[in-house]
Design an enzyme around this catalytic site. Structure first.
Site, PDB file in Angstrom:
ATOM      1  N   CYS A 150       0.811  -1.231   0.000  1.00 44.68           N
ATOM      2  CA  CYS A 150       0.000   0.000   0.000  1.00 44.68           C
ATOM      3  C   CYS A 150       0.846   1.284   0.000  1.00 44.68           C
ATOM      4  O   CYS A 150       0.426   2.309  -0.533  1.00 44.68           O
ATOM      5  CB  CYS A 150      -0.965   0.000   1.173  1.00 44.68           C
ATOM      6  SG  CYS A 150      -0.243  -0.578   2.710  1.00 44.68           S
ATOM      7  N   HIS A 242      -2.495   6.713   3.745  1.00 43.12           N
ATOM      8  CA  HIS A 242      -1.068   6.817   4.052  1.00 43.12           C
ATOM      9  C   HIS A 242      -0.513   8.142   3.513  1.00 43.12           C
ATOM     10  O   HIS A 242      -0.714   8.481   2.342  1.00 43.12           O
ATOM     11  CB  HIS A 242      -0.279   5.688   3.378  1.00 43.12           C
ATOM     12  CG  HIS A 242      -0.517   4.328   3.976  1.00 43.12           C
ATOM     13  ND1 HIS A 242      -1.270   4.113   5.103  1.00 43.12           N
ATOM     14  CD2 HIS A 242      -0.062   3.103   3.600  1.00 43.12           C
ATOM     15  CE1 HIS A 242      -1.276   2.817   5.387  1.00 43.12           C
ATOM     16  NE2 HIS A 242      -0.562   2.189   4.485  1.00 43.12           N
TER      17      HIS A 242
HETATM   18  P1  NAP Z   1      -6.959  -8.504   7.976  1.00 39.71           P
HETATM   19  O1  NAP Z   1      -7.853  -7.363   8.260  1.00 39.71           O
HETATM   20  O2  NAP Z   1      -6.210  -9.124   9.107  1.00 39.71           O
HETATM   21  O3  NAP Z   1      -7.831  -9.663   7.250  1.00 39.71           O
HETATM   22  C1  NAP Z   1      -7.327 -10.967   7.021  1.00 39.71           C
HETATM   23  C2  NAP Z   1      -8.354 -11.820   6.304  1.00 39.71           C
HETATM   24  O4  NAP Z   1      -7.803 -13.117   6.024  1.00 39.71           O
HETATM   25  C3  NAP Z   1      -9.626 -12.073   7.094  1.00 39.71           C
HETATM   26  O5  NAP Z   1     -10.696 -12.198   6.189  1.00 39.71           O
HETATM   27  C4  NAP Z   1      -9.360 -13.446   7.751  1.00 39.71           C
HETATM   28  O6  NAP Z   1     -10.537 -14.169   8.036  1.00 39.71           O
HETATM   29  C5  NAP Z   1      -8.630 -14.135   6.609  1.00 39.71           C
HETATM   30  N1  NAP Z   1      -7.763 -15.239   7.084  1.00 39.71           N
HETATM   31  C6  NAP Z   1      -6.925 -15.219   8.153  1.00 39.71           C
HETATM   32  N2  NAP Z   1      -6.280 -16.402   8.254  1.00 39.71           N
HETATM   33  C7  NAP Z   1      -6.733 -17.190   7.240  1.00 39.71           C
HETATM   34  C8  NAP Z   1      -6.474 -18.536   6.820  1.00 39.71           C
HETATM   35  N3  NAP Z   1      -5.591 -19.310   7.470  1.00 39.71           N
HETATM   36  N4  NAP Z   1      -7.135 -19.005   5.725  1.00 39.71           N
HETATM   37  C9  NAP Z   1      -8.039 -18.238   5.066  1.00 39.71           C
HETATM   38  N5  NAP Z   1      -8.332 -16.959   5.413  1.00 39.71           N
HETATM   39  C10 NAP Z   1      -7.687 -16.443   6.484  1.00 39.71           C
HETATM   40  O7  NAP Z   1      -5.833  -8.133   6.883  1.00 39.71           O
HETATM   41  P2  NAP Z   1      -5.894  -7.002   5.715  1.00 39.71           P
HETATM   42  O8  NAP Z   1      -5.375  -5.725   6.237  1.00 39.71           O
HETATM   43  O9  NAP Z   1      -7.225  -7.056   5.047  1.00 39.71           O
HETATM   44  O10 NAP Z   1      -4.760  -7.542   4.727  1.00 39.71           O
HETATM   45  C11 NAP Z   1      -4.953  -8.652   3.873  1.00 39.71           C
HETATM   46  C12 NAP Z   1      -3.727  -8.824   2.971  1.00 39.71           C
HETATM   47  O11 NAP Z   1      -3.592  -7.659   2.149  1.00 39.71           O
HETATM   48  C13 NAP Z   1      -2.399  -8.956   3.741  1.00 39.71           C
HETATM   49  O12 NAP Z   1      -1.548  -9.847   3.061  1.00 39.71           O
HETATM   50  C14 NAP Z   1      -1.836  -7.538   3.711  1.00 39.71           C
HETATM   51  O13 NAP Z   1      -0.436  -7.512   3.813  1.00 39.71           O
HETATM   52  C15 NAP Z   1      -2.295  -7.067   2.336  1.00 39.71           C
HETATM   53  N6  NAP Z   1      -2.457  -5.612   2.181  1.00 39.71           N
HETATM   54  C16 NAP Z   1      -3.118  -4.899   3.132  1.00 39.71           C
HETATM   55  C17 NAP Z   1      -3.309  -3.537   2.942  1.00 39.71           C
HETATM   56  C18 NAP Z   1      -4.036  -2.683   3.963  1.00 39.71           C
HETATM   57  O14 NAP Z   1      -4.048  -1.443   3.807  1.00 39.71           O
HETATM   58  N7  NAP Z   1      -4.649  -3.260   4.973  1.00 39.71           N
HETATM   59  C19 NAP Z   1      -2.835  -2.919   1.790  1.00 39.71           C
HETATM   60  C20 NAP Z   1      -2.157  -3.682   0.833  1.00 39.71           C
HETATM   61  C21 NAP Z   1      -1.986  -5.034   1.042  1.00 39.71           C
HETATM   62  P3  NAP Z   1     -11.221 -14.196   9.519  1.00 39.71           P
HETATM   63  O15 NAP Z   1     -12.012 -12.927   9.653  1.00 39.71           O
HETATM   64  O16 NAP Z   1     -12.086 -15.411   9.474  1.00 39.71           O
HETATM   65  O17 NAP Z   1     -10.098 -14.290  10.508  1.00 39.71           O
END
Ligand code: NAP
Length: 356
Positions: A150, A242
């Site tokens: 991001c 950001h």
């Molecule tokens: P998050 O809020 O922690 O969400 C994680 C998601 O993955 C939830 O839906 C969770 O489901 C699911 N999950 C967790 N463990 C799992 C497993 N073992 N198998 C299948 N699903 C699973 O994270 P996020 O911020 O959305 O980020 C997601 C990805 O995008 C990460 O790799 C992060 O680095 C990347 N990213 C994030 C951003 C940002 O601004 N946040 C920007 C760019 C990239 P439950 O609800 O059931 O736990």
């Protein structure tokens, strides 16, 4: 036109919710599968999701039952395209399995970003890198295309027109990153309220490597850009958006007015193709001395579907401490342009190029 059936992996998370919001009325894509961890599987999306973004949960997804991230589930539902917003620790194997089974995977995770045959794409910046999928097609039935971190995305968009026009020798960036960038359970409130955390694990390494892949060329393999880059990344008590303070040295001398002109006029393939999620102007320049600000500017971008897809740049000035020095501040919405919105724009580009 029949809509393409899509799955969202990690649909309950910060990025997953953005996908749900942006895809719930998309003209080309239709949400067929919502997937999350085993603790959510079998439950209705509307009951399990901790919805925190601006609008209500779209009605058409509330009753969808969460499925596991398994190939057979995707096949049963007739899915063609998979958006992955999984934690990176689990993403590597799941994304690979999906691509091997023939799906097109567009991922926001870091798992495959630096693979030698995987394009790392910001559609306005390096849509030509998509050609790297030809290498993947020799190995597997489907493909993986990734979107950058991001923080990288906003920075790369701002650097691209400057690099094309004047050449960039050196970049230093200092960030103030929003809480949603760390995921729903990312930073405890007791650690961040009335505070700032001057460290984000692996972030500086990701930003500095990814920028060079994106601003480089693809010629029978990725040739990284020859730019010296340094980053310092920090978490601040802002919900979304950001902010990045950028100092750079150009190869050819450029005035702040030159920089403004090339940023304002910057357009890429999504604008030429009028893709549904493409902002009319990818970089918006603010002239006020106290902008951009996250709360006011993070949802910039027109038309309506592209809100949060434009980055906002302000305070473009000469930096006398550097040779041919320029400095500015940029803001980009981390879960829209920095994740789900960018990935949807990638998928639109793949569709426009008949790859999906
Ligand atoms: P998050 O809020 O922690 O969400 C994680 C998601 O993955 C939830 O839906 C969770 O489901 C699911 N999950 C967790 N463990 C799992 C497993 N073992 N198998 C299948 N699903 C699973 O994270 P996020 O911020 O959305 O980020 C997601 C990805 O995008 C990460 O790799 C992060 O680095 C990347 N990213 C994030 C951003 C940002 O601004 N946040 C920007 C760019 C990239 P439950 O609800 O059931 O736990």
């Amino acid at each position: 036109m029949d809509k393409i059936k899509v799955a969202i992996l990690g649909a309950t998370g910060m990025v997953g919710q953005r996908y749900v919001r942006l895809l719930s009325n998309h003209p080309w894509f239709d949400i067929s599968v919502l997937s999350a961890s085993s603790s959510s599987v079998g439950k209705k999306y509307g009951e399990i999701v901790k919805w925190i973004i601006e609008d209500e949960i779209p009605e058409n997804v509330k009753d969808i039952t969460i499925l596991p991230a398994e190939v057979e589930e995707m096949k049963k539902e007739g899915v063609e395209l998979i958006f992955s917003a999984l934690p990176s620790e689990v993403a590597y194997d799941i994304e690979l399995k999906m691509a091997e089974a023939g799906f097109t995977v567009v991922s926001d995770t870091s798992a495959h970003r630096m693979d030698p045959d995987v394009p790392l794409v910001i559609p306005e910046v390096n849509s030509d890198h998509i050609i790297a999928i030809e290498e993947q097609k020799r190995k597997r039935k489907g493909i993986i295309v990734t979107g950058p971190n991001c923080t990288t995305i906003g920075l790369a968009i701002s650097l691209k027109p400057i690099h094309d026009e004047f050449g960039i020798k050196r970049v230093l960036v200092s960030t103030m990153q929003a809480l949603s960038g760390a995921g729903y359970f990312g930073v405890p409130s007791m650690a961040i309220l009335d505070n700032l955390i001057p460290y984000i694990k692996n972030e500086e390494e990701k930003v500095t490597k990814e920028i060079l892949k994106i601003l480089g060329k693809y010629e029978n393999g990725f040739k990284f850009a020859n730019i010296k880059i340094g980053a310092s990344c920090h978490r601040v008590c802002v919900l979304d958006g950001h902010t990045e303070v950028v100092f750079l040295e150009t190869i050819k001398k450029a005035t702040p007015e030159d920089i403004k002109y090339c940023m304002k006029n910057f357009k890429g393939e999504p604008q030429l193709l009028s893709l549904p999620t493409a902002p009319l102007q990818p970089i918006i320049i603010r002239e006020e001395p106290d902008r951009p600000q996250p709360r006011i500017d993070r949802l910039s971008g027109k038309p309506e579907r592209a809100k949060g897809m434009a980055i906002v740049v302000g305070r473009i000035r000469e930096e006398l401490a550097l040779d041919n020095g320029i400095k500015y501040i940029l803001l980009s919405h981390n879960t829209i342009r920095g994740a789900a919105g960018n990935a949807i724009l990638i998928a639109e580009l793949l569709k426009a190029k008949n790859i999906i």
